[in-house]
Design a protein around this motif. Structure first.
Motif, PDB file in Angstrom:
ATOM      1  N   LEU A 145       1.893  29.178  42.925  1.00 14.17           N
ATOM      2  CA  LEU A 145       3.010  29.661  42.121  1.00 14.17           C
ATOM      3  C   LEU A 145       3.970  30.441  43.010  1.00 14.17           C
ATOM      4  O   LEU A 145       3.566  31.345  43.743  1.00 14.17           O
ATOM      5  N   VAL A 146       5.247  30.068  42.937  1.00 12.44           N
ATOM      6  CA  VAL A 146       6.302  30.757  43.682  1.00 12.44           C
ATOM      7  C   VAL A 146       7.201  31.455  42.675  1.00 12.44           C
ATOM      8  O   VAL A 146       7.888  30.810  41.890  1.00 12.44           O
ATOM      9  N   GLN A 147       7.176  32.761  42.689  1.00 17.73           N
ATOM     10  CA  GLN A 147       8.003  33.562  41.790  1.00 17.73           C
ATOM     11  C   GLN A 147       9.326  33.868  42.495  1.00 17.73           C
ATOM     12  O   GLN A 147       9.353  34.371  43.608  1.00 17.73           O
ATOM     13  N   GLY A 148      10.455  33.547  41.829  1.00 17.90           N
ATOM     14  CA  GLY A 148      11.769  33.711  42.453  1.00 17.90           C
ATOM     15  C   GLY A 148      12.138  32.477  43.256  1.00 17.90           C
ATOM     16  O   GLY A 148      12.456  32.553  44.437  1.00 17.90           O
ATOM     17  N   ALA A 149      12.106  31.314  42.606  1.00 20.17           N
ATOM     18  CA  ALA A 149      12.195  30.039  43.320  1.00 20.17           C
ATOM     19  C   ALA A 149      13.509  29.299  43.110  1.00 20.17           C
ATOM     20  O   ALA A 149      13.626  28.134  43.472  1.00 20.17           O
ATOM     21  N   SER A 150      14.514  29.949  42.566  1.00 14.66           N
ATOM     22  CA  SER A 150      15.751  29.230  42.251  1.00 14.66           C
ATOM     23  C   SER A 150      16.584  28.899  43.483  1.00 14.66           C
ATOM     24  O   SER A 150      17.386  27.974  43.470  1.00 14.66           O
ATOM     25  N   ARG A 151      16.381  29.656  44.569  1.00 14.46           N
ATOM     26  CA  ARG A 151      17.190  29.439  45.767  1.00 14.46           C
ATOM     27  C   ARG A 151      16.520  30.113  46.967  1.00 14.46           C
ATOM     28  O   ARG A 151      15.468  30.727  46.849  1.00 14.46           O
ATOM     29  N   GLY A 152      17.144  29.969  48.130  1.00 16.13           N
ATOM     30  CA  GLY A 152      16.716  30.675  49.324  1.00 16.13           C
ATOM     31  C   GLY A 152      15.277  30.421  49.717  1.00 16.13           C
ATOM     32  O   GLY A 152      14.781  29.297  49.690  1.00 16.13           O
ATOM     33  N   ILE A 153      14.578  31.485  50.078  1.00 18.11           N
ATOM     34  CA  ILE A 153      13.208  31.396  50.575  1.00 18.11           C
ATOM     35  C   ILE A 153      12.272  30.827  49.510  1.00 18.11           C
ATOM     36  O   ILE A 153      11.407  29.996  49.808  1.00 18.11           O
ATOM     37  N   GLY A 154      12.425  31.257  48.265  1.00 17.55           N
ATOM     38  CA  GLY A 154      11.542  30.771  47.205  1.00 17.55           C
ATOM     39  C   GLY A 154      11.650  29.277  47.007  1.00 17.55           C
ATOM     40  O   GLY A 154      10.640  28.568  46.896  1.00 17.55           O
ATOM     41  N   LEU A 155      12.870  28.763  46.972  1.00 20.91           N
ATOM     42  CA  LEU A 155      13.084  27.325  46.820  1.00 20.91           C
ATOM     43  C   LEU A 155      12.504  26.564  48.002  1.00 20.91           C
ATOM     44  O   LEU A 155      11.870  25.508  47.833  1.00 20.91           O
ATOM     45  N   GLN A 156      12.679  27.109  49.203  1.00 22.51           N
ATOM     46  CA  GLN A 156      12.150  26.448  50.389  1.00 22.51           C
ATOM     47  C   GLN A 156      10.624  26.446  50.402  1.00 22.51           C
ATOM     48  O   GLN A 156      10.007  25.483  50.853  1.00 22.51           O
ATOM     49  N   PHE A 157      10.004  27.511  49.900  1.00 21.15           N
ATOM     50  CA  PHE A 157       8.542  27.523  49.784  1.00 21.15           C
ATOM     51  C   PHE A 157       8.078  26.367  48.889  1.00 21.15           C
ATOM     52  O   PHE A 157       7.090  25.686  49.200  1.00 21.15           O
ATOM     53  N   CYS A 158       8.781  26.143  47.792  1.00 17.80           N
ATOM     54  CA  CYS A 158       8.415  25.037  46.899  1.00 17.80           C
ATOM     55  C   CYS A 158       8.497  23.705  47.631  1.00 17.80           C
ATOM     56  O   CYS A 158       7.581  22.873  47.548  1.00 17.80           O
ATOM     57  N   LYS A 159       9.584  23.486  48.361  1.00 14.03           N
ATOM     58  CA  LYS A 159       9.758  22.238  49.100  1.00 14.03           C
ATOM     59  C   LYS A 159       8.649  22.050  50.124  1.00 14.03           C
ATOM     60  O   LYS A 159       8.086  20.952  50.259  1.00 14.03           O
ATOM     61  N   ALA A 160       8.333  23.110  50.845  1.00 14.94           N
ATOM     62  CA  ALA A 160       7.313  23.015  51.894  1.00 14.94           C
ATOM     63  C   ALA A 160       5.927  22.778  51.314  1.00 14.94           C
ATOM     64  O   ALA A 160       5.147  21.970  51.840  1.00 14.94           O
ATOM     65  N   LEU A 161       5.593  23.472  50.229  1.00 15.14           N
ATOM     66  CA  LEU A 161       4.280  23.307  49.613  1.00 15.14           C
ATOM     67  C   LEU A 161       4.102  21.907  49.044  1.00 15.14           C
ATOM     68  O   LEU A 161       2.999  21.354  49.056  1.00 15.14           O
ATOM     69  N   LEU A 162       5.178  21.324  48.562  1.00 15.98           N
ATOM     70  CA  LEU A 162       5.105  19.975  47.994  1.00 15.98           C
ATOM     71  C   LEU A 162       4.847  18.905  49.046  1.00 15.98           C
ATOM     72  O   LEU A 162       4.486  17.766  48.711  1.00 15.98           O
ATOM     73  N   MET A 163       5.009  19.243  50.312  1.00 16.51           N
ATOM     74  CA  MET A 163       4.744  18.279  51.376  1.00 16.51           C
ATOM     75  C   MET A 163       3.259  17.954  51.471  1.00 16.51           C
ATOM     76  O   MET A 163       2.870  16.924  52.020  1.00 16.51           O
ATOM     77  N   ASN A 164       2.406  18.824  50.934  1.00 16.42           N
ATOM     78  CA  ASN A 164       0.971  18.555  50.838  1.00 16.42           C
ATOM     79  C   ASN A 164       0.718  17.892  49.482  1.00 16.42           C
ATOM     80  O   ASN A 164       0.896  18.510  48.437  1.00 16.42           O
ATOM     81  N   ASN A 165       0.327  16.624  49.501  1.00 16.17           N
ATOM     82  CA  ASN A 165       0.202  15.890  48.236  1.00 16.17           C
ATOM     83  C   ASN A 165      -0.985  16.319  47.391  1.00 16.17           C
ATOM     84  O   ASN A 165      -1.193  15.794  46.300  1.00 16.17           O
ATOM     85  N   LYS A 166      -1.774  17.278  47.873  1.00 11.94           N
ATOM     86  CA  LYS A 166      -2.872  17.821  47.070  1.00 11.94           C
ATOM     87  C   LYS A 166      -2.514  19.162  46.432  1.00 11.94           C
ATOM     88  O   LYS A 166      -3.382  19.870  45.943  1.00 11.94           O
ATOM     89  N   THR A 167      -1.225  19.484  46.473  1.00 11.35           N
ATOM     90  CA  THR A 167      -0.778  20.769  45.962  1.00 11.35           C
ATOM     91  C   THR A 167       0.075  20.602  44.708  1.00 11.35           C
ATOM     92  O   THR A 167       0.997  19.787  44.675  1.00 11.35           O
ATOM     93  N   GLN A 168      -0.256  21.376  43.680  1.00  7.08           N
ATOM     94  CA  GLN A 168       0.568  21.491  42.483  1.00  7.08           C
ATOM     95  C   GLN A 168       1.360  22.784  42.600  1.00  7.08           C
ATOM     96  O   GLN A 168       0.779  23.844  42.876  1.00  7.08           O
ATOM     97  N   VAL A 169       2.660  22.715  42.397  1.00  5.09           N
ATOM     98  CA  VAL A 169       3.519  23.887  42.550  1.00  5.09           C
ATOM     99  C   VAL A 169       4.108  24.286  41.199  1.00  5.09           C
ATOM    100  O   VAL A 169       4.616  23.446  40.455  1.00  5.09           O
ATOM    101  N   ILE A 170       4.018  25.576  40.912  1.00  2.00           N
ATOM    102  CA  ILE A 170       4.660  26.151  39.731  1.00  2.00           C
ATOM    103  C   ILE A 170       5.771  27.054  40.240  1.00  2.00           C
ATOM    104  O   ILE A 170       5.514  28.019  40.969  1.00  2.00           O
ATOM    105  N   ALA A 171       6.996  26.727  39.911  1.00  2.00           N
ATOM    106  CA  ALA A 171       8.148  27.526  40.338  1.00  2.00           C
ATOM    107  C   ALA A 171       8.641  28.347  39.156  1.00  2.00           C
ATOM    108  O   ALA A 171       8.694  27.856  38.024  1.00  2.00           O
ATOM    109  N   THR A 172       9.005  29.599  39.411  1.00  3.99           N
ATOM    110  CA  THR A 172       9.522  30.436  38.330  1.00  3.99           C
ATOM    111  C   THR A 172      10.831  31.086  38.748  1.00  3.99           C
ATOM    112  O   THR A 172      11.069  31.360  39.916  1.00  3.99           O
TER     113      THR A 172
END
Length: 260
Positions: free
Chosen positions: A7-34
């Motif tokens: 879960l990435v809290q504060g994911a609308s832009r910047g570092i939070g959004l980039q964390f979501c993109k990077a975590l999704l590169m692992n196909n065994k990861t489910q990402v929850i963005a808030t």
């Protein structure tokens, strides 16, 4: 193998959004963005459309505890656990400018900055701690060590200016004080959340000066300016390397330990 739930809290832009993109590169990861206003987060909405099977978006306003509690209930129902929680949302000051002198300090500015930078991440920990305790086999050292007792990681995005020992320039009262308070909260969490059999590693993390909307007014004379992609790659490397002995520490993106 059960997917990692991050879960990435504060994911609308910047570092939070980039964390979501990077975590999704692992196909065994489910990402929850808030974020506070999911429907207005156009980049995040597009990322969700492109990754509809592995990315979901929830509403969390860290200044509203009810939204945090509601999101935790949704994650409990949909996933039943959490392996990684990254608290990214932060403000420099409601005015978007740090106070350069004492005469610029106001109670409203202090309180609003504390609500977002210090209180919000602590309330996130309050409502998601039970889910973190159910996390299993995340990444890094714990994945390699089957005997490891820690099951999850909580990351609070701090800043070097929150270090009391490192402060030689002064100013930025609200931001410095709120990040110092966040560091103390992280230290407290590292003690409480490692008492049980299922242990959560809690760290504060300094991302460096990053080319985002938050820091853009302060880029002048910055010796090393990072892109969001660069700092997230560095910080994920730190997260992947964590062991139980690292809980409660304040790291830079280069994995050096900062003084509190």
């Amino acid at each position: 193998m059960t997917n990692n739930i991050c879960l990435v809290q504060g994911a609308s832009r910047g570092i939070g959004l980039q964390f979501c993109k990077a975590l999704l590169m692992n196909n065994k990861t489910q990402v929850i963005a808030t974020c506070r206003k999911p429907l207005e987060a156009t980049d995040l909405q597009q990322l969700m459309k492109d990754n509809s099977q592995r990315l979901s978006v929830l509403n969390i306003d860290v200044t509203n505890e009810g939204t945090i509690s509601a999101a935790a209930s949704q994650v409990e129902q949909s996933h039943g656990k959490l392996d990684l929680l990254i608290n990214c949302a932060g403000i420099i000051h409601p005015s978007k400018l740090g106070e350069t002198s004492l005469k610029a300090v106001t109670s409203q500015g202090l309180l609003e900055t504390y609500l977002v930078n210090s209180v919000g991440p602590l309330l996130m920990a309050k409502h998601f701690a039970a889910l973190l305790s159910k996390g299993q086999g995340l990444i890094g050292k714990q994945a390699a060590d089957k005997k490891s007792q820690h099951s999850s990681v909580l990351v609070n995005m701090s800043a070097k200016v929150g270090s009391i020992s490192d402060n030689a320039l002064g100013g930025w009262y609200s931001y410095r004080m709120s990040k110092a308070a966040l560091n103390m909260a992280t230290r407290n969490l590292s003690i409480e959340l490692t008492r049980g059999q299922k242990k959560t590693v809690c760290i504060a993390l300094h991302p460096g000066t990053v080319d985002t909307d938050l820091s853009r007014p302060y880029h002048k004379n910055v010796p090393k300016l990072l892109t969001a992609q660069q700092t997230v790659e560095f910080m994920l490397s730190v997260i992947n390397s964590l062991s139980l002995e690292d809980s409660g520490k304040f790291f830079t993106y280069e994995r050096s330990v900062l003084p509190f």
